[in-house]
Structures are given as C-alpha cells and as structure tokens.
Design an enzyme around this catalytic site. Sequence first.
Site, PDB file in Angstrom:
ATOM      1  N   CYS A 177       0.804  -1.227   0.000  1.00  0.00           N
ATOM      2  CA  CYS A 177       0.000   0.000   0.000  1.00  0.00           C
ATOM      3  C   CYS A 177       0.836   1.277   0.000  1.00  0.00           C
ATOM      4  O   CYS A 177       0.295   2.370  -0.129  1.00  0.00           O
ATOM      5  CB  CYS A 177      -0.946  -0.010   1.196  1.00  0.00           C
TER       6      CYS A 177
ATOM      7  N   HIS B 286      -9.784   1.740  -0.555  1.00  0.00           N
ATOM      8  CA  HIS B 286      -8.328   1.569  -0.518  1.00  0.00           C
ATOM      9  C   HIS B 286      -7.870   1.094  -1.885  1.00  0.00           C
ATOM     10  O   HIS B 286      -8.154  -0.029  -2.289  1.00  0.00           O
ATOM     11  CB  HIS B 286      -7.958   0.560   0.561  1.00  0.00           C
TER      12      HIS B 286
ATOM     13  N   HIS C 165      -3.169   7.648   6.319  1.00  0.00           N
ATOM     14  CA  HIS C 165      -3.336   6.380   5.602  1.00  0.00           C
ATOM     15  C   HIS C 165      -4.757   5.877   5.821  1.00  0.00           C
ATOM     16  O   HIS C 165      -5.437   5.494   4.868  1.00  0.00           O
ATOM     17  CB  HIS C 165      -2.307   5.361   6.082  1.00  0.00           C
TER      18      HIS C 165
END
Length: 405
Positions: free
Chosen positions: A168, A333, A299
């Site tokens: 990520c 995401h 995040h």
Amino acid sequence: MQKKRKVSGKVYVTGIGIISALGNDVKGNHAGLLSGEAGIGKAVHFGSYYTSVLPFGEVKLSNDELRNVLGLENEPGYTRTSLLAVKAFEEAVNDAALTGQEISSFDTALISASTVGGMCLTDQLYEDANLKSEGSEYLEAYGCGAHTLKLVEKYKINGFTDTINTACSSSANAIMMGARLIKSGRAKRVIVGGVDALAKYTVNGFNALKILSEFPCKPFDENRDGLNLGEAAAYLVLESEDLVGDKKIYAEIAGYGNSNDAHHPSAMSDEAVGAIISMKEAIKSAGISVSEIDYINAHGTGTPNNDKVELTGISKLFEKVPPFNSTKSYTGHTLGASGAVEAIFSIFSIQYSEIYPSLHIETNMKEYDLKPVIEFQTGIPVRYVLSNSFGFGGNCTSLVLGRVH
C-alpha cells in the site's frame, strides 16, 4: 575523467492525472471530494461473488469505454490495470504540456507502482497458467510491471524506468524515488505514480484476512470494522527546479521518509515504530519543524489495527495534532495507487485551501482525544501537508508536499 553529476535543488509537481471511483479525471475527482459523497458502492464491471455482498470503490468506466476513450480498441494485451494507467498518465503529461520529445528524452524517467498488476485478470491467468486455454492475448500482461512496459511502448520512453511493489506504500515510494532521482541529478524529469484494478486475487486475499467491511468504510471511527477495496490510477509529473521556468506549479515535493518496522506480514507494530520514523524523516528532510505541518492526509484504512497505530504515531509525534482525515472514505483503498491518489488530493488542499471531511464518522475513537475533520473546511491556509502511506510488512512512507509561493 567522469563527468560530475549536477545536483538539483527543489522538485516541483507540474502535471497531475487521476481516475478513481470519484471521477474519471482531475476535475471529476475534485468535484467528488467537494460533494462530500463517497464513490463507494456496488461494483458493476468487476465480476466476483463478493460484488453482491461487499461495496467497492470501482471506476465508473467499463474496459470497452476506456479503450474507446483512449483509442485502444484494436490494441491487444491491455488489461484493466494498463487501461487505467494510460488514462491517468496521459492526463498528467498533457497537463504538464510535455512534448513527445520531452517524454522520450533520456533525462525523463518513469517510476510506476502496482500491487496486483496484470493479475486483475485472475481467471484468465489461471486458464493460461494451467494450459486450459490455447494462450490468450494477455500472456505477457500478468506481471507487476506489465502496465509500465505498455506506457514505455506507447509513449516511447527511453529514460530510466522502474516498477515498485511495496504493497500500500507503492506509489508513495514511486514519488519518493522520483524526487530523489531529480535531487541527485540522475534525471531532470520523472513521471511517478501507480495503478491498481479490482481483482479476485486481492479481494479474495483481503477477505481471507477478514478486514473487508460490508459497509462503506469509516476510518477513525470507534466502531470501524474494515476497509473497502477500490481501484484507481494516478500520476504526477515531477520536474527539477532549473527545468520548470514559467510553467504552472502545483506543489513542491518537499520531503519524504521511509522505514520498515518488520513487525508482522500484514500489520504494523502497536508502538507505531515504523510510522513515527517515516513521518519524522519526511518532516526532517523537508527542512521544517513538526509544528509547520498544517494538515495530515492519513493512511486511514478503516481497519482496527491501522487506525489505532496511526493515531498512536501521530499523537506521539505532534504536540498539537493538525487537522487530519482519510480520503479513503471516498475512494476505498486503492492499494498501490493510493499514495499517488492521496498526493493529488493533498495538492487539492494546498491549491484550493480546502480540507475534506472524513465520511461516516459516528463515534470518536475512545482511546484518543483526537478526531478527524468531519465537516468541509475552506479558506484554511495549507502550506505543508503530510501524506502517509503504510504498507503490508510495515513498509511505511510519508511525503511532505509544500505550497509554492
């Protein structure tokens, strides 16, 4: 005698391009953030059992529509990953007014990122790998870097190229590497970013980890129960200070930091060791103090572990925590694309003096006297943004983006 390499000064963003569940271009994504409504919902282009039970941040264009928009109807071997990459890449280079000669220059590098790459065609990969097909047009398309090679081929890129997969934090690392190439004099211009498409490979994997929510995600809510997977592509054109001239400049890549807490394959340490180091290094390399950060694009995945660890790190680092949010509540995401997506959203905050609310917050996290921005804020002077991207294995990357006066 070896020629001495000229070391550059500042690194500026002169072009941006993006496609996500919020919109098909930069304008559409900004409008989506202003609307205060998530792009997360029922997926219609992605084929999976889970589309009937889980929400996704799906790009609204089908593969055929993407091919038509890009003029690639008759070009074989373009997976959805590659199509999304071309869409955002083309917008970025056009926005920066790059000529074909400039894109092909040996002084122009390309650093892209992805986690799933061409494995978005999970079923086709299975057929080809197990000799259940006669060999499809996608035989060379399954690798993580296949989309990068498509960009190299289509735009005749001759400079240094690379593909990063650090989960990520992938495209945040692409931005960091691009800035370092320019600062060290190894390139004058670097096109950086990343892409990921929805895939059975990742959806099934994240479902096995039991971190997918059945509802639109709510990062930093006490009752958060997981993330929503999304798809996107985002690219930024970075250029050296001496190359920019009178070009439009969106922001400066002022600082960056990377660390790895090596705690667990899919979770960060409870003490936020890696997160704190990456944030500290980013702020230090920007040459500013912690108190000069005006806004944090967190995040913020919506999983119990991530949000707790991130707030632990933020609260330890900042004496007074600046406004923060998670724009993943809008897009889901987007994995390897998320760092570049959120860098562009951070640029919106700098450019328009806006901070967008985190969505779906109902109950503040009880362990912390901190809460994300929950109402749209405008007229907020945003000079420096800290943008966090934390990946599996504890690979933590933080970027500092700065206003250019």
